[in-house]
Structures are given as structure tokens and as C-alpha cells.
Design a protein around this motif. Structure first.
Motif, mmCIF file in Angstrom:
data_model
loop_
_atom_site.group_PDB
_atom_site.id
_atom_site.type_symbol
_atom_site.label_atom_id
_atom_site.label_comp_id
_atom_site.label_asym_id
_atom_site.label_seq_id
_atom_site.Cartn_x
_atom_site.Cartn_y
_atom_site.Cartn_z
ATOM 1 N N VAL A 502 0.840 -1.203 0.000
ATOM 2 C CA VAL A 502 0.000 0.000 0.000
ATOM 3 C C VAL A 502 0.873 1.250 0.000
ATOM 4 N N GLU A 503 1.899 1.239 0.815
ATOM 5 C CA GLU A 503 2.813 2.387 0.876
ATOM 6 C C GLU A 503 3.498 2.615 -0.476
ATOM 7 N N LYS A 504 3.821 1.542 -1.149
ATOM 8 C CA LYS A 504 4.443 1.648 -2.469
ATOM 9 C C LYS A 504 3.445 2.180 -3.502
ATOM 10 N N ALA A 505 2.202 1.774 -3.378
ATOM 11 C CA ALA A 505 1.174 2.192 -4.338
ATOM 12 C C ALA A 505 0.751 3.645 -4.141
ATOM 13 N N PHE A 506 0.814 4.145 -2.894
ATOM 14 C CA PHE A 506 0.373 5.514 -2.591
ATOM 15 C C PHE A 506 1.496 6.281 -1.880
ATOM 16 N N PRO A 507 2.566 6.615 -2.607
ATOM 17 C CA PRO A 507 3.735 7.248 -1.973
ATOM 18 C C PRO A 507 3.471 8.674 -1.475
ATOM 19 N N ASN A 508 2.510 9.342 -2.048
ATOM 20 C CA ASN A 508 2.241 10.728 -1.665
ATOM 21 C C ASN A 508 1.043 10.875 -0.730
ATOM 22 N N TYR A 509 0.734 9.787 -0.049
ATOM 23 C CA TYR A 509 -0.426 9.786 0.845
ATOM 24 C C TYR A 509 0.011 9.414 2.267
ATOM 25 N N GLU A 510 -0.737 9.929 3.203
ATOM 26 C CA GLU A 510 -0.534 9.533 4.602
ATOM 27 C C GLU A 510 -1.393 8.299 4.868
ATOM 28 N N ILE A 511 -0.774 7.262 5.428
ATOM 29 C CA ILE A 511 -1.455 5.975 5.615
ATOM 30 C C ILE A 511 -1.574 5.686 7.108
ATOM 31 N N THR A 512 -2.827 5.532 7.563
ATOM 32 C CA THR A 512 -3.078 5.355 8.995
ATOM 33 C C THR A 512 -3.895 4.092 9.225
ATOM 34 N N TYR A 513 -3.389 3.232 10.094
ATOM 35 C CA TYR A 513 -4.114 1.999 10.438
ATOM 36 C C TYR A 513 -5.407 2.345 11.169
ATOM 37 N N GLN A 514 -6.485 1.653 10.806
ATOM 38 C CA GLN A 514 -7.783 1.901 11.420
ATOM 39 C C GLN A 514 -8.291 0.715 12.254
ATOM 40 N N GLU A 515 -8.359 -0.458 11.620
ATOM 41 C CA GLU A 515 -9.052 -1.577 12.275
ATOM 42 C C GLU A 515 -8.718 -2.883 11.564
ATOM 43 N N THR A 516 -8.792 -3.997 12.304
ATOM 44 C CA THR A 516 -8.632 -5.334 11.724
ATOM 45 C C THR A 516 -9.965 -6.066 11.781
ATOM 46 N N PHE A 517 -10.335 -6.640 10.680
ATOM 47 C CA PHE A 517 -11.563 -7.435 10.606
ATOM 48 C C PHE A 517 -11.170 -8.909 10.524
ATOM 49 N N ASP A 518 -11.836 -9.717 11.313
ATOM 50 C CA ASP A 518 -11.483 -11.135 11.415
ATOM 51 C C ASP A 518 -12.764 -11.967 11.363
ATOM 52 N N LEU A 519 -12.926 -12.750 10.303
ATOM 53 C CA LEU A 519 -14.121 -13.577 10.142
ATOM 54 C C LEU A 519 -13.910 -15.007 10.601
ATOM 55 N N ASN A 520 -12.732 -15.318 11.133
ATOM 56 C CA ASN A 520 -12.491 -16.675 11.626
ATOM 57 C C ASN A 520 -13.440 -16.978 12.783
ATOM 58 N N PRO A 521 -14.184 -18.075 12.700
ATOM 59 C CA PRO A 521 -15.063 -18.430 13.816
ATOM 60 C C PRO A 521 -14.299 -19.010 15.004
ATOM 61 N N ILE A 522 -13.018 -19.368 14.794
ATOM 62 C CA ILE A 522 -12.179 -19.905 15.862
ATOM 63 C C ILE A 522 -10.985 -18.983 16.068
ATOM 64 N N ASP A 523 -10.343 -19.070 17.233
ATOM 65 C CA ASP A 523 -9.224 -18.167 17.492
ATOM 66 C C ASP A 523 -7.941 -18.689 16.866
ATOM 67 N N ASN A 524 -6.894 -17.864 16.901
ATOM 68 C CA ASN A 524 -5.665 -18.182 16.180
ATOM 69 C C ASN A 524 -4.816 -19.273 16.819
ATOM 70 N N THR A 525 -5.285 -19.867 17.912
ATOM 71 C CA THR A 525 -4.575 -21.007 18.494
ATOM 72 C C THR A 525 -5.031 -22.324 17.855
ATOM 73 N N ASN A 526 -6.101 -22.275 17.082
ATOM 74 C CA ASN A 526 -6.639 -23.485 16.440
ATOM 75 C C ASN A 526 -6.019 -23.724 15.081
ATOM 76 N N ARG A 527 -5.973 -24.994 14.721
ATOM 77 C CA ARG A 527 -5.341 -25.372 13.456
ATOM 78 C C ARG A 527 -6.083 -24.818 12.238
ATOM 79 N N GLY A 528 -7.390 -24.711 12.340
ATOM 80 C CA GLY A 528 -8.181 -24.269 11.192
ATOM 81 C C GLY A 528 -8.240 -22.771 10.993
ATOM 82 N N TYR A 529 -7.484 -22.031 11.783
ATOM 83 C CA TYR A 529 -7.484 -20.573 11.662
ATOM 84 C C TYR A 529 -6.859 -20.165 10.331
ATOM 85 N N LYS A 530 -7.501 -19.228 9.619
ATOM 86 C CA LYS A 530 -7.044 -18.844 8.277
ATOM 87 C C LYS A 530 -6.771 -17.338 8.217
ATOM 88 N N ASP A 531 -5.553 -16.994 7.807
ATOM 89 C CA ASP A 531 -5.202 -15.577 7.645
ATOM 90 C C ASP A 531 -5.994 -14.914 6.532
#
Length: 543
Positions: A502-531
Motif C-alpha cells: 500500500v505504501e508503495k502504491a500511494f507514496p504521496n499519501y498519509e497511511i493510517t491503520y484503522q481496524e482489523t476485521f477477522d471472520l475466523n469463527p475460531i481463534d488463532n490457536t486453532n489449526r483451522g485458523y485462516k489468515d
């Protein structure tokens, strides 16, 4: 002794299918294949893309549109927020598949009770239940194909109603192609033709050449018209997608030839008896209809061999094999129905004791084992857990009781009830295992974007589940063919770890993190967790 009168077979099959395929359809989250289908169905209705189908505004020609049309119609009737509504067409075609399997079996097995047994085995096989409760393409392709096979069997075997059988066969074989291309033609129809050619004789074929030509013409028209249309209207995209799909069969998920050799395991609860049903040297002198047994066995093995030739292999591709496998398995069960009470050979009865005994034992110990596994997650699910226990424990007890009293028919039918109760009472317990404290849906993004008057874009193509959850199209910004949004301030959804792009695509823009959305029904300690089910939102502002 037959405990169920044959006049009730069809109604019982309908009741079994209702429990297995129509109840609790909204329990599980959409998988990636469903998301693709549902997004395309939603855009058919919202944008009118019924022929030049799209997914998030991009051309989606990989699969023919018939199942998606049915999902779109159901969505129009009941709303696109209802997962159950979008999955109902799959449940309906699975009901048709099971009823057709019974009618077909009644014809070539020449025994309605035997056909009833085979249809119950098919309905309760693992991947049939999985596919019948999911809004994907496979079950439509194989459901329509079995109806086509039913009519083509009559076309080959009978001198009556030749034109009717040929045209109906052509229509349903064509509808199968309109559901998932030539997949079922290769995995179900061609093995059927091979098995029929080996076992049965073609009769009065001199009178059938013209109707056969009619069958081919009807099939060809139904199979090709949509592909010809998209090729004519969007040649470049259609050609590129066709080339990509052809390459995928050779390069993706490549497995060795023997990968499918444990195919009988996909029948799930029938695994042990399904294996015995494949033992021709053992069963050939014990079945009542040897010719029908050979036909079913050759049909099953031909399907497995043909699928094994294809480099790309996935377990779910074995779905069509379960249709002839159910018939093949039923020969062993039917033999046990006749002889189990008096059979003193433990080598013959042991597979039944093992298979049925395991099922009965699972029902009997469910409250203990279930509580051990679920005790930390049962809050809010105790009523459902108790209800399931009250259903499965007595069923398990009586399966074992009748098994050891050698009343095999009662045990068999109770196993069918056991599977029904798992779906009707126990299936919602799956949600007890789905606990991701970081779960965060995208559904409010579009509303917030309107309120804040800050548009949202998706940076490169991401998982279809994210687009489905968003609730509509998300405008795409491609890094490889960048068209910077005209707004001075906007937001982008970015794959995890994609900030540098994103930084490479928009070099003249200010980029600010807002939020992470996670649709995994299980937490990241489980094998079926998908990035791929996560995405980050950044605010992009011109400096």
C-alpha cells in the motif's frame, strides 16, 4: 422380516432428507465456495448480471450459472441475509437425488427394499450430507446427472418410450453441464457407461440411433449455449478464464494416483461395511442379483480410477463415487438382513458388529465424551447439549441391544435415526466450538462509509468470504494496474502483511491503520485458523 412396508418407503426417504438437508441450514458460516456462489447470486439480482456473471464486479465465468440462478431466485424470495434460504436449492436437489436413487435402484435391483436400503445409505453418507447442506455446485451437477442416467438406463434397456427417455436424459445431462461443466460427465456418467457396457447388453439399438442423436443434440445445446454466449460477448476474458481453469486441473492440488484408494472412508458412518461391499470374491456367491452387483461395483471402481487419472485431487471430488458406492454397500447390508439372525460365521458378521457397534457406543457415551470436550464452551448451549444427549443415548442403547439380539434391521434403521438426530438436535452444538474473541464483521463498513462520506476500496482481490460478509460490491484497486481513487481521503481493505504494498502504491499519501476485521469463527490457536479471513483497514489521505 421387513419392519417397514414398501408403500411407505418414499415418505420415509422424504422425512429423512428433510431432517438431514433442510434443518439447521444456517448454523455454519459460508465456506469459500459458497461465498463465491452467493456473491454472484447477489450481483445477479442487484446488477442484473444473470448471463455475464460477476463476483465483486469482476467477471466470474469459471462455473456455469444454473446453481447460482437457483440461489439468486431463493435470495429474491427470502432475502440474501438468510443463509438457510440460499442453501435450500442444494437441499432440494439432494432430495431429488435420493428419491431418484431409490427409483433407479428399484428398477435395476428389482427389489424395493434393497433400493430403499441403498438410498438410506446414500442419504447418510458423509460427503452427501456435507454437499447437500452447502450452497455449492457439485451436488447439482451429480443430482441432475443421476436423473439423466436413470432415463438413459431406460433408453438402453427398454424398447418402450424411446424418444421420451432419450430427450429427458439429454435434458438432465445438459442441466448437469450447466451446473459444473463436464465434471459429472467424467466422474459419474462415463463410469456408468463403462459399467453398463461390461455387464448389460444393448438391445434393439438399430431403432435407437435417431433418438440417440436427439439426446446428443439436446445435451449439446443445453451444455454449450451459455459458454458460446459469454465467448461471443466477452471473448478475451472468457478465453483467459478457460485457459486458467484448464491449467488448474494439471497444476493445483496435484496428488499421487493412489490418493483416492481410501475412497470408501468418505461414506462416513458406513466405512466398514462399505469396504466389505467392495470384496467381490466374498460377495459374488452371497448376493441375490449378481449382475446388478457387478454393475454397481464396476461403476464405483471405474469412477475412482478415472478420478485418479486427473492430477488435481481433493477429497470432496469423491462425491460422485458415493452414489454407486451406496448401491454396492447395500448388497452386503441386504445379505445381512437375510442371514444375520442365523449366521454363525463370525468372520461374516464381525464387520456389522464393528460398524454398528461403534455407532451405538458413540450414542451411549455422548454425554460423557461430549461434556469432556465441550465443558468450557457449553455456556448458552446446555439445553441443546441435554436435548442431544436425551436423543442419542437411548438410540445408541437400542442399536447395541438389537445388534446383540441379531435384529439387524432394527439396528440399521436406528443408525439412520441416529444421523438424523445429530443434525436436528446436535448440529447447532458446532457453534459451541466457535469462539474467536477477535471476531469482527465487515457488515457495518458500508453504513459507516455513508455516514462519514469516506469511500471504502479493496486493495487487490481478497478472500470471497470477506466480500460476502461486507454485504455488497467493494470497489477494487489493483496494485498491478493502479488507478488511484479520485477522492483525497478514502479507506482501503488490505490483506494481512500488505501494508508495504500500500505504501508503495500511494507514496504521496498519509497511511493510517484503522481496524482489523477477522471472520475466523475460531481463534488463532486453532489449526483451522485462516489468515485469508482477516483484513486490515487503512485510512489513506493526500498529504
Amino acid at each position: 422380516m421387513n419392519f417397514i412396508h414398501e408403500k411407505n418407503y418414499v415418505w420415509i426417504l422424504v422425512i429423512v432428507c428433510f431432517a438431514l438437508f433442510f434443518v439447521n441450514l444456517d448454523v455454519l458460516y459460508p465456506n469459500i465456495m459458497e461465498a463465491r456462489n452467493f456473491i454472484t447470486a447477489r450481483e445477479m439480482v442487484s446488477d442484473g448480471n444473470w448471463l455475464l456473471t460477476t463476483m465483486n464486479g469482476e467477471a466470474r465465468y469459471e462455473k456455469p450459472p444454473l446453481p447460482t440462478w437457483l440461489a439468486a431466485i431463493s435470495g429474491m424470495a427470502f432475502g440474501f441475509k438468510s443463509l438457510a434460504a440460499l442453501r435450500i436449492p442444494s437441499a432440494i436437489i439432494t432430495l431429488i437425488l435420493i428419491l431418484c436413487s431409490y427409483r433407479f435402484g428399484s428398477h435395476f435391483l428389482k427389489n424395493k427394499q434393497h433400493a430403499f436400503i441403498s438410498s438410506l445409505i446414500l442419504a447418510t453418507s458423509f460427503y452427501i450430507i456435507f454437499a447437500g447442506r452447502n450452497g455449492t455446485w457439485d451436488i447439482f451437477a451429480h443430482g441432475f446427472m443421476l436423473v439423466g442416467i436413470y432415463y438413459i438406463f431406460h433408453f438402453f434397456a427398454s424398447a418402450e418410450n424411446i424418444w421420451r427417455n432419450s430427450l429427458l436424459a439429454g435434458i438432465f445431462i445438459g442441466l448437469s453441464f450447466m451446473s459444473k461443466g463436464p465434471v459429472s460427465h467424467f466422474a459419474l456418467f462415463l463410469p456408468f457407461i463403462i459399467a453398463y457396457s461390461i455387464v448389460y447388453k444393448y438391445t434393439n439399438f438399430k431403432k435407437k440411433w435417431l433418438p440417440l442423436l436427439g439426446l446428443i443434440v439436446v445435451t449439446a445445446i443445453l451444455s454449450s449455449w451459455w459458454a458460446l454466449y459469454i465467448y461471443e460477448m466477452d471473448t478475451e476474458t472468457a478465453t483467459a478464464i478457460a485457459e486458467k481453469e484448464t491449467t488448474a486441473w494439471q497444476d493445483r492440488n496435484v496428488r499421487p494416483f493412489y490418493y483416492y484408494w481410501s475412497f470408501f472412508v468418505q461414506s462416513g458412518i458406513w466405512t466398514v461395511v462399505a469396504f466389505v461391499g467392495l470384496l467381490y470374491p466374498y460377495l459374488k456367491s452371497r448376493v441375490k442379483n449378481l449382475k446388478a452387483y457387478k454393475f454397481c461395483l464396476f461403476w464405483t471402481l471405474a469412477a475412482v480410477i478415472l478420478l485418479s487419472v486427473i492430477p488435481e485431487k481433493k477429497s470432496r471430488y469423491l462425491l460422485p463415487v458415493l452414489i454407486p458406492l451406496a448401491y454396492t454397500t447395500s448388497f452386503y447390508i441386504e445379505y445381512m438382513f437375510r442371514t444375520f439372525k442365523t449366521n454363525r460365521d463370525k468372520r461374516e458378521t464381525f464387520p456389522v458388529y464393528l460398524n454398528f457397534g461403534i455407532v451405538g457406543l458413540i450414542g451411549l457415551v455422548f454425554p460423557i465424551v461430549g461434556y469432556i470436550f465441550l465443558k468450557d464452551s457449553l455456556s448458552g448451549f446446555y439445553f441443546r447439549f441435554i436435548l442431544t444427549s436425551l436423543a442419542l443415548v437411548p438410540i445408541g442403547f437400542f442399536i447395541l441391544k438389537y445388534l446383540f439380539k441379531k435384529e439387524i434391521q432394527r439396528s440399521f434403521y436406528l443408525i439412520i435415526v441416529f444421523v438424523m438426530m445429530i443434525i436436528v438436535t446436535g448440529f447447532p452444538l458446532a457453534n459451541a466450538l466457535l469462539d474467536n474473541p477477535n471476531y469482527n464483521s465487515l457488515q457495518d463498513i458500508s453504513r459507516k462509509a455513508k455516514e462519514e462520506k469516506v469511500p471504502v476500496y479493496m486493495f487487490n482481490i481478497q478472500s470471497p468470504e470477506l466480500v460476502w460478509d461486507y454485504g455488497g460490491k467493494i470497489p477494487l484497486v489493483h496494485s498491478h494496474d493502479l488507478e488511484i481513487p479520485k477522492e483525497n481521503t478514502f479507506k482501503v481493505l488490505v490483506m494481512i502483511g500488505g501494508k508495504k504494498s500500500v505504501e508503495k502504491a500511494f507514496p504521496n499519501y498519509e497511511i493510517t491503520y484503522q481496524e482489523t476485521f477477522d471472520l475466523n469463527p475460531i481463534d488463532n490457536t486453532n489449526r483451522g485458523y485462516k489468515d485469508r479471513l482477516r483484513t486490515e483497514m487503512y485510512l489513506i489521505s493526500k498529504k
